[in-house]
Structures are given as C-alpha cells and as structure tokens.
Design a protein around this motif. Structure first.
Motif, PDB file in Angstrom:
ATOM      1  N   VAL A 110      -6.494   8.196   6.655  1.00 58.08           N
ATOM      2  CA  VAL A 110      -6.362   8.755   8.004  1.00 58.08           C
ATOM      3  C   VAL A 110      -6.280  10.274   7.923  1.00 58.08           C
TER       4      VAL A 110
ATOM      5  N   SER B 290     -10.634   5.479  -1.568  1.00 58.88           N
ATOM      6  CA  SER B 290     -11.559   4.724  -0.707  1.00 58.88           C
ATOM      7  C   SER B 290     -12.185   3.567  -1.477  1.00 58.88           C
TER       8      SER B 290
ATOM      9  N   TYR C  24      -4.528   0.541   2.531  1.00 57.94           N
ATOM     10  CA  TYR C  24      -5.193  -0.089   3.668  1.00 57.94           C
ATOM     11  C   TYR C  24      -6.115   0.876   4.420  1.00 57.94           C
ATOM     12  N   LEU C  25      -5.627   2.108   4.677  1.00 63.36           N
ATOM     13  CA  LEU C  25      -6.362   3.034   5.546  1.00 63.36           C
ATOM     14  C   LEU C  25      -6.298   4.456   5.000  1.00 63.36           C
TER      15      LEU C  25
ATOM     16  N   ALA D  26      -5.336  -1.044  12.612  1.00 66.26           N
ATOM     17  CA  ALA D  26      -5.361   0.396  12.329  1.00 66.26           C
ATOM     18  C   ALA D  26      -4.464   1.169  13.290  1.00 66.26           C
TER      19      ALA D  26
END
Length: 322
Positions: free
Chosen positions: A182, A150, A179-180, A226
């Motif tokens: 999840v 993160s 990027y993400l 996203a």
C-alpha cells in the motif's frame, strides 16, 4: 462502450480470443464491442489478412491457434500516454529501486517503439510530472525490496526481515505473511499477518532490511479485504468530529488518513465530518495543514491537545522574533 477505432478494436479482439478459455461467437463479440455482426466479420477477415491464425468451429465460434503470440508493444498513442503517466508516478517515488526500475522500463519501451510513437513518447517524457513535491523535493532512499515482497505476495510465501523501530532505531526480527502493498503519500507499507503478534500489522518498507522469502507457503487467516485491512487500527480508536470550511472540504477528504464515518451540512459554508482514528498526537499535527479552515468539535481531549500545541507554537514564534 465508447466508439473506438477499428485498429484498437481488432487489437482488443486478438487479446480476447487469445486469453479466452473457450471459443467466442460473433454475437458475443458484437455485443462486447457494441458493433454489428457485419463489423465483426470484417474485423475477423482483416485479422486473417495480416496472418493472425483465427480458427472457427461451426457450433462453438472463433478462437486463435494455440501458441500464437501477439506482436509486442502494439500501443496506441493514448495507451502510451497512459504508460507515461504511470511511469512518471513510479519515478516520483522516494524509493530509489522503484524509481530506477521505472527508468529501465521507459528505456526498454523507447528502444522498440516505431519512430513516430518514440517521438511522441519523448515529447511527453519531460512534460508529464506526477506529484512534483515528491519528484523534485524528496531525497531518494533505499529500504525494503518491493519486488521481493510483491513476489512473496503472489506466491503466498512468508517473509522474514529486520525491522527498525521508529522511536529509538532498535532492530527486531519479524516474520510476516504478506497480503498487501500500500502506498501512503510518501512511503510504501506492507500489510500482513504477523507471526509475532498473531494479528494483521503494517510495516514501512524503508524501515525493513535483510528481507528473505521463506520456503513455506501460507494460507490467509481469512478472506483478504483490502479496504478493511488498510483502515483497521492497531489500538483503540476514537471518534473525531470536525467542522470544515466547504471550499477546503475536498482537500481535507483527499488527505484524510482514514475513512469518513459521517458527513452533514452545518450551513452553506460549513460541513461537519466525523471519522475514527487511533493516534490523536498524529491527527493533532496533521490538522495544522488546514489552518483555520478546520475546527475540532470532539473529543474534548483533542481540543485541549490543540490548544496546548498552538500555545507551544506561539511561544516558539515569539522566541524566534526575540
């Protein structure tokens, strides 16, 4: 905006004035909180009486003296209940580090709360359970530093790590622009741009090890979407058609691991759904949880796979009885 207590409104007013890049007029605050100008003036006077350094300029409006810090943990009981739901969700995770971090946050919050709110929080602690099957049924495991990942996302820094292949346990070294993060029901994934594949890829956190943040910063290859990143496919996908008993449709949709393309009513009891997926083996096993409440209509290859799977299960059940 729903009616809120004056104490809650004044707290939100402090935060709004503190975070604003410029001054805010009385009319603007009255509009935001759906109250009269007179109420806003009364709130501003109340803030001054408790030594909040509210400032005013005739032509630009109100602000707060730079450097003023809001007293910590001024929670309402409703906000505290929201925090408890969030902490209990994190404590239910199979990731050991996430669960331990959530327990640490809960302890710190308890230690600085007023006695009345502390009693309220403790009364909720053992009576708010999020996802009990994960909370009680799954063994906690380590793997993948969610905090480091993160941090890399927020700083736009690449990461390098060892990744364990699922089918044979072999390790390979990877570099990723993350990027993400999840959450997929029982595990966390990071989605990012793979330096090896030159494309977006998903990586399961508990199969990642030796994670390091690299010194170089990255620029996303395109604007990060996203939804599109989460529901993309690494290989060719096929349209899958199913008929679902209406009483089971909400559960079907809540668990569907992709996006619904089309939905139509067959009759008062059956709903037809079409979705796209790239792994028929996974979908074939996934559909077992719905028993006879879901019937596959297409493609024909998946229908045959289901017949084969059910035949194997029937044969296994027969051999167990013997």
């Amino acid at each position: 905006m729903s009616r809120m207590k004056s104490s809650e409104r004044r707290m939100k007013m402090i935060l709004m004035l503190q975070e604003a890049t410029g001054r805010i007029t009385v009319d603007r605050m009255a509009d935001l909180f759906s109250v009269s100008r007179r109420t806003i003036f009364r709130d501003l006077n109340a803030l001054s009486e408790i030594n909040v350094p509210v400032t005013w300029e005739e032509y630009s409006g109100y602000g707060i003296l730079p450097g003023y810090k809001v007293p910590p943990l001024m929670f309402t009981s409703r906000e505290l209940a929201t925090i408890m739901v969030g902490l209990n969700f994190v404590k239910s995770q199979v990731d050991r580090e996430l669960a331990e971090d959530a327990e640490g946050v809960e302890l710190k919050v308890k230690n600085v709360l007023p006695d009345k709110l502390k009693v309220f929080m403790e009364s909720l602690a053992g009576r708010t359970v999020v996802d009990p099957f994960l909370h009680y049924g799954s063994e906690k495991r380590s793997g993948g530093s969610w905090y480091l990942i993160s941090s890399a996302i927020s700083q736009q820094r690449a990461i390098q790590f060892s990744y364990q292949r699922k089918r044979d346990g072999a390790l390979s070294e990877r570099i990723l622009d993350p990027y993400l993060l999840v959450f997929y029901r029982d595990h966390w994934n990071v989605i990012g741009y793979s330096h090896e594949r030159k494309d977006l890829r998903n990586f399961v956190l508990d199969r990642m090890s030796n994670i390091e943040m690299r010194p170089e910063k990255f620029e996303p290859k395109a604007e990060i979407d996203a939804e599109r990143s989460i529901f993309r496919f690494d290989g060719p996908a096929q349209d899958i058609g199913v008929e679902v008993v209406r009483s089971s449709f909400d559960r079907f949709m809540a668990n569907l691991p992709t996006k619904l393309i089309k939905k139509s009513e067959v009759n008062s009891k059956i709903i037809k759904a079409t979705f796209r997926f790239d792994n028929l083996d996974y979908i074939n096993e996934w559909l077992l949880q719905f028993g006879d409440k879901v019937r596959v209509t297409e493609p024909e290859h998946l229908l045959q796979m289901r017949r084969d799977l059910l035949t194997r299960l029937t044969e296994q059940a027969g051999s167990v009885k013997k």
